[in-house]
Design an enzyme around this catalytic site. Sequence first.
Site, PDB file in Angstrom:
ATOM      1  N   ASP A  98      15.786  19.867 -26.868  1.00 26.53           N
ATOM      2  CA  ASP A  98      15.517  20.653 -26.038  1.00 26.53           C
ATOM      3  C   ASP A  98      15.816  22.421 -26.302  1.00 26.53           C
ATOM      4  OD1 ASP A  98      14.496  21.657 -23.856  1.00 26.53           O
ATOM      5  OD2 ASP A  98      16.009  21.127 -22.913  1.00 26.53           O
ATOM      6  N   ASP A 102      10.208  19.805 -17.321  1.00 27.69           N
ATOM      7  CA  ASP A 102      10.657  19.573 -16.073  1.00 27.69           C
ATOM      8  C   ASP A 102      10.467  19.003 -14.641  1.00 27.69           C
ATOM      9  OD1 ASP A 102      12.682  20.037 -18.417  1.00 27.69           O
ATOM     10  OD2 ASP A 102      12.796  22.188 -18.031  1.00 27.69           O
TER      11      ASP A 102
END
Length: 468
Positions: A221, A283
Amino acid sequence: MLTLTCCRRRIAGARAADAELYGGVTLAPRESFVTPEAVCVYSDCGIGGMSRKFHALYRKHLINPRFADKPRPVVINSWESMYFDFDEQKLKSFIVGAAGLGIDTVVLDDGWFGRRDRDDSSLGDWTVDARKLPDGLKPVIDCCKANGMKFGIWFEPEAISPDSELYRAHPEFALATRGRTGVQMRNQFVLDFSRKDVVDFIYEAMRKILSEYDISYVKWDMNRPLSDVDDAKKYIGYVKGVYSLYERITATFPHILIEGCCSGGGRFDPAILYYSPMIWSSDDSDAHERTKIQYGLSLCYPQQTLSNHVSVCPNHQTGRHTPLATRGAVASLGCLGYELNAASLGADERAQIKAQAEAYKVDAPLILTGELYRLSSPFEDGAFCEQVTAADGSAAYVVYVGGLGQCNMPVRKLRLCGLDADARYSIAERDGAVYGGAELMYGGIRPKISGDFGAEILHITRVADGGA
């Protein structure tokens, strides 16, 4: 790629310091500067033709051959199931709940390291949190193996929390503009990856974890943009540092599949696909929102690079309810995964998920390597339709998703693409009825959906000459 060579020390009328601060590069006499490469294609077949050329280019020449055109595991991720609130027993229950659903890999997301109970601490402290996992990751990994699944783990290598052991020991590792304090976003700074000692430190921390445990999958990430880069050379040096870390990790652990992530696709540059052949698309896991996200990404990026998950309802980001079948259909147009706690599902939901995963594994070779056609844009009337067609026109996989249900809906026809006009095709979802290729492409076929955000998947197969 462009190489610039300067014959003068500075551009007339501009101070060197200003040029550097605002993104320019000042070259000494005979000094050269090589810009990053750009990717361009030409198409005489519109945006669709352009997309398919980009897709072919990336699949054949950018994605690492170890993973190009290879199956992707069906994963289940812990994030929306537990966030930071878990321990060994909760993780084991999560794993056991996923058993038997066709899941290949369990991914432990954020919260396993340092003292990471919230998002304001411990980034950079890549050691297992003994409070949550007193015996380390091995019992969790053993539970995965006992239930027929592999194990994956989350890192955010480029970030550092002000509340971390690493920052207290090395505040100079954080990226900062000259003479200024670094900018905090998302309760974190960015590590200065233009420095080799910083890259070396993070590599060693990751190497220890990946060497100690049986890990087959990494979710990598990066959750914020760069805000403290004071010259263009440093910016490029930073990106090169990121690539060097990827290079070292993938060289040391070539078996590990990396799913890139950047708060929803921000690390989706073409070059990174060599190291990270799939990227978390966003997301925002709401299926309706994902039709727009995936549609946009598909303009340049092939299906095999899109990581798409089925999440629970009401959705955690939008609060929206969409049918489980629709969530599965949208997520199937890429690398399928799940973002839910299977241990809390009812029998009907479990049966649907198992059927989705099993069907996906059959369809994945076509989905991940076929030629993509966008038949309906969710930006225009709310309806979304994409078709993936075999290069030889022998088969097609079509996903149609409607918007809000309406009374007296207008008649919609899906005009398919890429088929053989002279061939005949059967459609499994139409009881095997046979249609001419020209009929499907120019006359089209009506989708059969009802309710809000209804979806339909069509499997289209060319029949042999003389078929019914």
